[in-house]
Design a protein around this motif. Structure first.
Motif, PDB file in Angstrom:
ATOM      1  N   MET A  93      36.155 -10.271 -12.578  1.00 17.67           N
ATOM      2  CA  MET A  93      35.832  -8.868 -12.829  1.00 17.67           C
ATOM      3  C   MET A  93      34.361  -8.633 -12.474  1.00 17.67           C
ATOM      4  N   THR A  94      34.116  -7.878 -11.407  1.00 17.63           N
ATOM      5  CA  THR A  94      32.762  -7.627 -10.943  1.00 17.63           C
ATOM      6  C   THR A  94      32.133  -6.470 -11.708  1.00 17.63           C
ATOM      7  N   LEU A  95      30.799  -6.360 -11.542  1.00 26.86           N
ATOM      8  CA  LEU A  95      30.084  -5.288 -12.223  1.00 26.86           C
ATOM      9  C   LEU A  95      30.443  -3.917 -11.679  1.00 26.86           C
ATOM     10  N   LYS A  96      31.071  -3.870 -10.508  1.00 25.82           N
ATOM     11  CA  LYS A  96      31.469  -2.592  -9.920  1.00 25.82           C
ATOM     12  C   LYS A  96      32.920  -2.234 -10.232  1.00 25.82           C
ATOM     13  N   SER A  97      33.569  -3.033 -11.046  1.00 24.05           N
ATOM     14  CA  SER A  97      34.959  -2.779 -11.387  1.00 24.05           C
ATOM     15  C   SER A  97      35.059  -1.552 -12.287  1.00 24.05           C
ATOM     16  N   PRO A  98      36.248  -0.905 -12.330  1.00 23.88           N
ATOM     17  CA  PRO A  98      36.419   0.275 -13.204  1.00 23.88           C
ATOM     18  C   PRO A  98      36.097  -0.024 -14.665  1.00 23.88           C
ATOM     19  N   PHE A  99      36.420  -1.246 -15.118  1.00 23.40           N
ATOM     20  CA  PHE A  99      36.131  -1.599 -16.519  1.00 23.40           C
ATOM     21  C   PHE A  99      34.646  -1.474 -16.809  1.00 23.40           C
ATOM     22  N   TRP A 100      33.814  -2.059 -15.951  1.00 21.14           N
ATOM     23  CA  TRP A 100      32.379  -2.037 -16.201  1.00 21.14           C
ATOM     24  C   TRP A 100      31.790  -0.646 -16.032  1.00 21.14           C
ATOM     25  N   ARG A 101      32.357   0.151 -15.130  1.00 21.83           N
ATOM     26  CA  ARG A 101      31.879   1.535 -14.992  1.00 21.83           C
ATOM     27  C   ARG A 101      32.112   2.310 -16.281  1.00 21.83           C
ATOM     28  N   ARG A 102      33.307   2.133 -16.853  1.00 26.76           N
ATOM     29  CA  ARG A 102      33.595   2.826 -18.105  1.00 26.76           C
ATOM     30  C   ARG A 102      32.751   2.268 -19.242  1.00 26.76           C
ATOM     31  N   TYR A 103      32.555   0.948 -19.250  1.00 30.47           N
ATOM     32  CA  TYR A 103      31.755   0.330 -20.313  1.00 30.47           C
ATOM     33  C   TYR A 103      30.309   0.804 -20.247  1.00 30.47           C
ATOM     34  N   MET A 104      29.727   0.851 -19.054  1.00 31.30           N
ATOM     35  CA  MET A 104      28.316   1.189 -18.906  1.00 31.30           C
ATOM     36  C   MET A 104      28.016   2.642 -19.249  1.00 31.30           C
ATOM     37  N   ARG A 105      29.052   3.495 -19.296  1.00 32.62           N
ATOM     38  CA  ARG A 105      28.826   4.880 -19.700  1.00 32.62           C
ATOM     39  C   ARG A 105      28.426   4.965 -21.165  1.00 32.62           C
ATOM     40  N   ASN A 106      28.839   3.988 -21.959  1.00 33.95           N
ATOM     41  CA  ASN A 106      28.529   3.960 -23.381  1.00 33.95           C
ATOM     42  C   ASN A 106      27.186   3.247 -23.569  1.00 33.95           C
ATOM     43  N   LYS A 107      26.128   4.019 -23.735  1.00 31.84           N
ATOM     44  CA  LYS A 107      24.785   3.433 -23.828  1.00 31.84           C
ATOM     45  C   LYS A 107      24.632   2.571 -25.071  1.00 31.84           C
ATOM     46  N   GLY A 108      25.288   2.960 -26.158  1.00 31.05           N
ATOM     47  CA  GLY A 108      25.226   2.147 -27.363  1.00 31.05           C
ATOM     48  C   GLY A 108      25.846   0.779 -27.153  1.00 31.05           C
ATOM     49  N   ALA A 109      26.949   0.740 -26.400  1.00 34.25           N
ATOM     50  CA  ALA A 109      27.602  -0.535 -26.117  1.00 34.25           C
ATOM     51  C   ALA A 109      26.721  -1.432 -25.257  1.00 34.25           C
ATOM     52  N   VAL A 110      26.008  -0.833 -24.320  1.00 38.37           N
ATOM     53  CA  VAL A 110      25.082  -1.614 -23.483  1.00 38.37           C
ATOM     54  C   VAL A 110      23.970  -2.207 -24.340  1.00 38.37           C
ATOM     55  N   ALA A 111      23.414  -1.394 -25.247  1.00 39.07           N
ATOM     56  CA  ALA A 111      22.372  -1.888 -26.140  1.00 39.07           C
ATOM     57  C   ALA A 111      22.907  -2.998 -27.041  1.00 39.07           C
ATOM     58  N   GLY A 112      24.141  -2.818 -27.522  1.00 40.80           N
ATOM     59  CA  GLY A 112      24.753  -3.849 -28.354  1.00 40.80           C
ATOM     60  C   GLY A 112      24.930  -5.158 -27.610  1.00 40.80           C
ATOM     61  N   MET A 113      25.317  -5.082 -26.344  1.00 37.88           N
ATOM     62  CA  MET A 113      25.487  -6.299 -25.559  1.00 37.88           C
ATOM     63  C   MET A 113      24.153  -7.004 -25.347  1.00 37.88           C
ATOM     64  N   VAL A 114      23.091  -6.233 -25.131  1.00 44.02           N
ATOM     65  CA  VAL A 114      21.758  -6.831 -24.960  1.00 44.02           C
ATOM     66  C   VAL A 114      21.352  -7.579 -26.223  1.00 44.02           C
ATOM     67  N   VAL A 115      21.575  -6.963 -27.382  1.00 43.97           N
ATOM     68  CA  VAL A 115      21.233  -7.610 -28.652  1.00 43.97           C
ATOM     69  C   VAL A 115      22.042  -8.885 -28.835  1.00 43.97           C
ATOM     70  N   LEU A 116      23.338  -8.820 -28.527  1.00 42.89           N
ATOM     71  CA  LEU A 116      24.180 -10.003 -28.680  1.00 42.89           C
ATOM     72  C   LEU A 116      23.752 -11.125 -27.749  1.00 42.89           C
TER      73      LEU A 116
END
Length: 282
Positions: A1-24
């Protein structure tokens, strides 16, 4: 699953989720490389007791009642908290997915019997049951993992059962039956992959719950006495909160940030696995 996949596009729209991943990721790096990051033994009495934060070089977060370095305790505590959270969640998923899949696929009396068995565990408050189990088997990492897994699997079983009840009626399952595939193969290769999305989301939330449970058990003195954990650090500070507030503040913040990050990642996974969000504008 690449960073350009639909999953990651949808995931990256959620800024809180991105911040959570950075913390983790930061917590995971600290946990993995803890022995090389920590400058002191978390159990070693290396300074005077109750040293305030940022007052002595090499002890940025101060010391506790025995002169132990709180920063080293936080670093080593991350390893135990994440280890217990991950392992207990994996064990709970194995139990819950297995029972839920069997109940949902076969239905009938098998479903009824397994759901009544599940309700037995749900009838007792999970935290109270975890306390009893750890107290019976003596506090250790193994007993804590087992206790958390035992109280965590029933919701997984119910979720998987509901997914299987719906998916077993789909055309691709009927086609697999007509093709002569065995029951285990249908469950593992046809139905389970299509039920993974809600399971993955629930797993991320279960890790957060497991970390909270472990911290609560350690706070009550039911943690592994040979392992430093965030809950143990908060528990050891409860009698000196006015005198040494930093002893409870820093491990408490570590627990809050990690659990919050896991919940945000869970929301991001839910968005990423939800294909209906593709039609939304950024």
């Amino acid at each position: 699953m690449t960073l350009k996949s639909p999953f990651w596009r949808r995931y990256m729209r959620n800024k809180g989720a991105v911040a959570g991943m950075v913390v983790l990721l930061l917590v995971a790096v600290v946990a993995v490389f803890g022995p090389w990051i920590a400058t002191n033994d978390p159990w070693g009495m290396v300074q005077q007791p109750f040293l305030r934060p940022w007052t002595e070089p090499g002890f940025a977060l101060g010391t506790d009642t025995l002169g132990r370095d709180i920063l080293s305790g936080l670093i080593y505590g991350a390893r135990i908290s994440l280890l217990i959270g991950l392992v207990s969640t994996v064990v709970a998923l194995l139990i819950g997915v297995t029972l839920g899949a069997i109940a949902g696929y076969f239905g009938g009396w098998v479903d009824a019997a397994l759901m009544r068995f599940t309700e037995i565990f749900q009838a007792v408050p999970s935290f109270a049951l975890a306390i009893v189990l750890v107290a019976i088997f003596q506090p250790s990492v193994g007993s804590i993992v087992a206790a958390i897994a035992i109280v965590s699997w029933p919701p997984v079983a119910r979720l998987v059962r509901s997914e299987f009840l719906t998916l077993r009626q789909r055309d691709f399952v009927q086609a697999a039956l007509l093709a002569g595939q065995s029951t285990p193969r249908i469950i593992l290769t046809q139905i389970l992959p299509n039920a993974m999305s809600p399971i993955i989301v629930m797993a991320s939330l279960m890790i957060a719950t497991a970390i909270l449970l472990e911290s609560s058990l350690s706070f009550l003195g039911l943690g592994d006495p040979n392992q430093m954990s965030w809950g143990y650090m908060v528990g050891s500070a409860r009698t000196v909160l006015r005198q040494a507030w930093w002893m409870a503040l820093f491990p408490g913040l570590a627990i809050v940030l990690t659990v919050l990050a896991l919940n945000l990642v869970g929301e991001g996974l839910n968005d990423g696995l939800n294909q209906r969000l593709d039609g939304r504008t950024k």
